[in-house]
Design an enzyme around this catalytic site. Structure first.
Site, PDB file in Angstrom:
ATOM      1  N   LYS A 182       0.849  -1.190   0.000  1.00  0.00           N
ATOM      2  CA  LYS A 182       0.000   0.000   0.000  1.00  0.00           C
ATOM      3  C   LYS A 182       0.886   1.242   0.000  1.00  0.00           C
ATOM      4  CE  LYS A 182      -3.743   1.792   3.008  1.00  0.00           C
ATOM      5  NZ  LYS A 182      -4.526   1.423   4.218  1.00  0.00           N
ATOM      6  N   SER A 241      -9.269  -1.913   7.411  1.00  0.00           N
ATOM      7  CA  SER A 241      -8.743  -1.583   6.086  1.00  0.00           C
ATOM      8  C   SER A 241      -7.797  -2.602   5.483  1.00  0.00           C
ATOM      9  CB  SER A 241      -8.062  -0.207   6.124  1.00  0.00           C
ATOM     10  OG  SER A 241      -9.010   0.807   6.335  1.00  0.00           O
ATOM     11  N   SER A 271      -9.227   0.833   3.288  1.00  0.00           N
ATOM     12  CA  SER A 271      -8.543   1.785   2.437  1.00  0.00           C
ATOM     13  C   SER A 271      -7.425   1.163   1.619  1.00  0.00           C
ATOM     14  CB  SER A 271      -7.955   2.904   3.308  1.00  0.00           C
ATOM     15  OG  SER A 271      -6.994   2.392   4.220  1.00  0.00           O
TER      16      SER A 271
END
Length: 475
Positions: A89, A190, A166
């Protein structure tokens, strides 16, 4: 290292599990160069549709693959992650590589440090492919707006559908076969939400087991870094390498890292599994197919020799969610206050709305939320310690389309993930079937503090018995 065709079709390399790929690499039936080349080709073939990546480090990955191949040829095999490609990420820092956080505010930021988790993985021989799409700053308010500097990541099962947040690109890359594993971060779900949306396995370990050093913070007292993988065995392999005490992270726990994969394959006969059936009368309704797939897990577990009992949580889902919201809003605003006050015009709508909520958060409410969190953590732990593991809902519906903000927010804020951020217990999102549209559904296995090994044993036994890893997205 060129005897690949006799072991695996080259077109299926990207769908190997880590466990299978590592065995082929160790036996010199698969080269890290061949493996990384296949993944870079997969990225090139799918990115125009999926937008999983923000930055691809193709040259760096190929150079690392050549080093790994030479090391293995010289007899210096490091273990099951040697030569295995992964992605992170884009709130994880990598020295000399830009970290955007999915935001206009960080488009030109080049990191001067590397996250400890990445250092651990690279030291074990893993090869970084690139940085993955994310909600802005790895945060938001549950809404999804096409107002960020990068296109929205798309669900590989159906590109009209949401990817979870996310860690949006993390779930997509693993399901699509453009990364063998991915790293995300989990504040209220997330890691587990994108895992659920994409039909992969996502682990939020016990709070403090994995370092957050070198990761852009969202909420200091809730953030947990975690892996997303295709199988639970793969997840255990990755977490075991990621985890460990880190003096760079003040919340890191100084305790030995157990062999998380221990017990995988030994079955679950004799386990007692508590099932959470009631999330409170004000919980959002569960999609019928999601509820049916969750209920269908129980006879599978019984057939494997587990005893199923009802388990009641000490509070409703809405109270857990309210606590995570108050803590997250206040801490996130304290982290990003300067950016909000000076450059809010560059923020997307979702992040800006969250910052405004944090701006209005009273100190007395933040303190009350932290006090109630401690009470609920103790009470939740008492419930979980009464059984060997817990089966609970994860998301209450499959990934919706992008065109309904209310349902998108319900997918995120209506999920049962935040319960275990409040309590700090380990929880893994596991795929358990599909809805009528062919989109994955999910559940959570939850364990006692520091007992990730039992969750992996349980998740592996279930996924083998239910054959949940047989189908990949058609791309």
């Amino acid at each position: 290292m060129n005897d690949l065709s006799s072991k695996v079709d080259a077109t299926e390399i990207v769908h190997l599990s880590i466990a299978d790929a590592s065995r082929l690499i160790a036996a010199r039936k698969l080269s890290p160069v061949e493996l990384v080349s296949a993944f870079l080709a997969r990225i090139e073939a799918t990115e125009e549709r999926l937008h999983a990546y923000i930055t691809v480090l193709a040259d760096e990955a190929m150079a690392a693959a050549k080093v790994a191949e030479a090391e293995i040829a010289a007899g210096r095999y490091k273990g099951p992650l040697h030569g295995i490609p992964f992605a992170v990420k884009d709130n994880y820092h990598v020295k000399g590589v830009r970290t955007t956080g999915g935001s206009r505010l960080m488009l030109d930021y080049v990191a001067d440090e590397t996250a400890t988790t990445i250092e651990n993985l690279v030291a074990a021989g893993a090869i970084l492919l690139g940085k993955l799409n994310t909600w802005e700053y790895g945060t938001g308010n549950g809404e999804v707006h096409p107002d960020l500097p990068f296109p929205l990541a798309r669900n590989p099962w159906n590109t009209d559908h949401f990817t979870g947040g996310s860690s949006t690109g993390a779930g997509v890359s693993v399901a699509a076969g453009s990364a063998m594993f991915a790293l995300g971060s989990d504040t209220g779900g997330s890691v587990r939400l994108p895992a659920a949306a994409a039909g992969v396995q996502g682990m939020k370990a016990t709070y403090g087991v994995v370092s957050r050093a070198g990761i852009l913070p969202n909420c200091w007292t809730l953030d947990v870094a975690g892996p997303l993988t295709w199988t639970s065995e793969d997840n255990a392999i990755v977490l075991e390498t990621m985890a460990g005490y880190d003096p760079r992270d003040p919340q890191s726990l100084d305790r030995p890292v157990p062999p998380f994969a221990r017990g995988i394959g030994t079955g679950i006969k004799g386990m007692t599994i508590g099932v959470v059936r009631d999330l409170g009368e004000d919980a959002p309704p569960m999609q019928a197919e999601t509820a049916a797939n969750l209920a269908a897990m129980e006879p599978v577990l019984r057939e494997l020799g587990a005893t199923i009992v009802d388990l009641t949580l000490p509070a409703t889902l809405s109270e857990y969610r309210l606590i995570t919201g108050a803590i997250n809003w206040g801490e996130s605003f304290s982290i990003h206050e300067k950016d909000f006050m000076e450059r809010h015009h560059l923020m997307g709508a979702a992040l800006k709305a969250k910052m405004i909520a944090g701006f209005h958060m009273r100190a007395v409410d933040y303190i009350a939320a932290q006090r109630r969190r401690r009470e609920l953590a103790v009470a939740t732990d008492a419930a979980i310690r009464s059984v060997d593991a817990v089966l609970a809902p994860c998301t209450l519906l499959a990934a919706p389309t992008f065109d309904d903000q209310e349902i998108l927010t319900r997918f995120t804020f209506g999920a049962a993930t935040s319960i275990f951020n409040v309590s700090g217990h380990p929880a893994i999102s596991v795929a358990n079937g599909f809805d009528a549209k062919g989109l994955p559904t999910s559940a959570q296995f939850v364990g006692r503090y520091f007992d990730e090994a039992t969750l992996y044993r349980l998740a592996h036994a279930y996924e083998i018995a239910a054959n949940t890893r047989a189908v990949r997205p058609s791309l």
